[in-house]
Enzyme design. Structure first.
Site, PDB file in Angstrom:
ATOM      1  N   LYS A  53     -16.974  10.512  -6.129  1.00  0.00           N
ATOM      2  CA  LYS A  53     -18.185  10.419  -5.409  1.00  0.00           C
ATOM      3  C   LYS A  53     -17.998  11.230  -4.013  1.00  0.00           C
ATOM      4  O   LYS A  53     -19.125  12.045  -3.591  1.00  0.00           O
ATOM      5  CB  LYS A  53     -18.787   9.121  -5.044  1.00  0.00           C
ATOM      6  CG  LYS A  53     -18.756   8.320  -6.633  1.00  0.00           C
ATOM      7  CD  LYS A  53     -19.079   6.831  -6.308  1.00  0.00           C
ATOM      8  CE  LYS A  53     -19.438   6.356  -7.602  1.00  0.00           C
ATOM      9  NZ  LYS A  53     -19.629   4.657  -7.306  1.00  0.00           N
ATOM     10  N   GLN A  97     -18.176   0.107  -3.357  1.00  0.00           N
ATOM     11  CA  GLN A  97     -17.473   0.192  -4.771  1.00  0.00           C
ATOM     12  C   GLN A  97     -17.442  -1.272  -5.426  1.00  0.00           C
ATOM     13  O   GLN A  97     -16.708  -2.150  -4.704  1.00  0.00           O
ATOM     14  CB  GLN A  97     -16.408   1.252  -4.914  1.00  0.00           C
ATOM     15  CG  GLN A  97     -15.823   1.594  -6.283  1.00  0.00           C
ATOM     16  CD  GLN A  97     -16.956   2.281  -6.874  1.00  0.00           C
ATOM     17  OE1 GLN A  97     -17.670   3.020  -6.495  1.00  0.00           O
ATOM     18  NE2 GLN A  97     -16.758   2.095  -8.278  1.00  0.00           N
ATOM     19  N   ASP A 120     -27.341   2.429  -4.306  1.00  0.00           N
ATOM     20  CA  ASP A 120     -26.948   1.854  -5.558  1.00  0.00           C
ATOM     21  C   ASP A 120     -28.195   1.366  -6.201  1.00  0.00           C
ATOM     22  O   ASP A 120     -28.002   1.016  -7.599  1.00  0.00           O
ATOM     23  CB  ASP A 120     -25.708   0.931  -5.443  1.00  0.00           C
ATOM     24  CG  ASP A 120     -24.326   1.634  -5.994  1.00  0.00           C
ATOM     25  OD1 ASP A 120     -24.197   2.334  -6.691  1.00  0.00           O
ATOM     26  OD2 ASP A 120     -23.219   1.154  -5.214  1.00  0.00           O
TER      27      ASP A 120
HETATM   28  N1  GUN Z   1     -18.501   0.047 -10.312  1.00  0.00           N
HETATM   29  C1  GUN Z   1     -18.991   0.391 -11.256  1.00  0.00           C
HETATM   30  N2  GUN Z   1     -20.029   1.277 -11.445  1.00  0.00           N
HETATM   31  C2  GUN Z   1     -20.535   1.259 -10.212  1.00  0.00           C
HETATM   32  C3  GUN Z   1     -21.744   1.958  -9.405  1.00  0.00           C
HETATM   33  O1  GUN Z   1     -22.799   2.687 -10.015  1.00  0.00           O
HETATM   34  N3  GUN Z   1     -21.894   1.596  -7.941  1.00  0.00           N
HETATM   35  C4  GUN Z   1     -20.771   0.894  -7.489  1.00  0.00           C
HETATM   36  N4  GUN Z   1     -21.107   0.725  -6.224  1.00  0.00           N
HETATM   37  N5  GUN Z   1     -19.819   0.220  -8.063  1.00  0.00           N
HETATM   38  C5  GUN Z   1     -19.728   0.651  -9.275  1.00  0.00           C
END
Ligand code: GUN
Length: 284
Positions: A53, A97, A120
């Site tokens: 990311k 995350q 998110d």
């Molecule tokens: N863990 C798995 N998928 C995601 C996501 O799309 N965003 C976040 N913050 N954590 C995740």
């Protein structure tokens, strides 16, 4: 003939246009967009996702601020950091995350992030806007990334029988709502579903988001179906999805690979949401 839905290639196309858009804002004297990325602990998969990311941000010209907190941090400390980031006018988006260590209440963390920085799309205010089908909220990144992939290939959702396998908060649930908003006939399956195969066989579009490796076998897929695989697991040391790709691809009209399908599209959607937050904050 089966078409591979190439998330890597499609992501490059979207990201090139994001880069140009950001360069245009910079040339007009605006600051860079910025995303705060918070990782708690040392889960190896989460570390890989966070690195991906941040790299993607850098490539399109989004500043990424990185906060790596220890596994044993208290909930109070994490909430304190989020409140600081909420207040910081230089921060457009906040991404924590998931999953988080067990001493931390994930729901509380999600609800502490200011909805206008919740790139998110997990805050109940943003989930509510998705259900209400109103503009101005953030759609969770994996559902939005799948929509971007369909848009690119000109795949029309309206009136299709779509079966979503998995009803989790991050993918299955918001994805089902998004598809419903696009006028699909949506079936949502989960661990209590009595006859999974009956529902998968009916699907014009089959999307699996369970994390169970090779759950979806060829005898569960209708001839000519569009198959989207959200799963990422390790099987015998190899990264595989929810779908038995090699066999299912013989039946599908379109199919996403793992890796290189939905994964890059999720990151692309995160970039899109961050740019959306930035434009909202600067009123541009
Ligand atoms: N863990 C798995 N998928 C995601 C996501 O799309 N965003 C976040 N913050 N954590 C995740």
């Amino acid at each position: 003939m089966t078409t591979i839905l190439d998330g890597k290639k499609v992501s490059q196309i979207y990201r090139e246009s994001f880069k140009e858009e950001i360069e245009n804002y910079l040339s007009r004297g605006f600051r860079r967009p910025s995303l705060a990325v918070v990782l708690v602990g040392n889960d190896p998969a989460s570390q890989v996702y966070v690195i991906n990311k941040r790299k993607a941000c850098q490539k399109v010209g989004i500043n990424s601020l990185y906060y790596h907190l220890g596994e044993n941090i208290s909930e109070q400390e994490l909430l304190g950091l989020i409140k600081e980031l909420n207040q910081n006018p230089e921060v457009d988006g906040i991404l924590v995350q998931l999953p988080l260590p067990k001493q931390i209440n994930t729901r509380k963390v999600i609800e502490t992030i200011r909805p206008d920085k919740d790139v998110d799309g997990f805050h109940p205010e943003n989930m509510g806007k998705l259900v209400a089908n109103v503009e101005g909220g953030f759609i969770p990144c994996t559902p939005l990334g799948i929509k971007l992939l369909f848009d690119h290939y000109g795949i029309n959702i309206q009136g299709k029988d779509v079966t979503v396998v998995g009803a989790g908060y991050i993918v299955g649930k918001p994805l089902s709502v998004l598809l419903l908003n696009m006028n699909a006939t949506v079936t949502v399956c989960h661990i209590y579903t009595k006859d999974l195969k009956k529902h998968t066989l009916n699907a014009d579009i089959l999307i699996s988001a369970t994390g169970v490796p090779h759950l979806i076998k060829e005898d569960m897929v209708k001839e000519g179906a569009i198959v989207v695989d959200v799963g990422i697991s390790k099987l015998d040391g190899k990264i595989v999805g929810d779908v038995d790709f090699e066999k299912v691809k013989e039946k599908a009209s379109y199919i996403t690979p793992v890796p290189g399908g939905v994964g890059p599209m999720t990151v692309t959607a995160l970039l899109l949401n961050t740019i959306k937050a930035y434009k909202m904050h600067l009123n541009i």
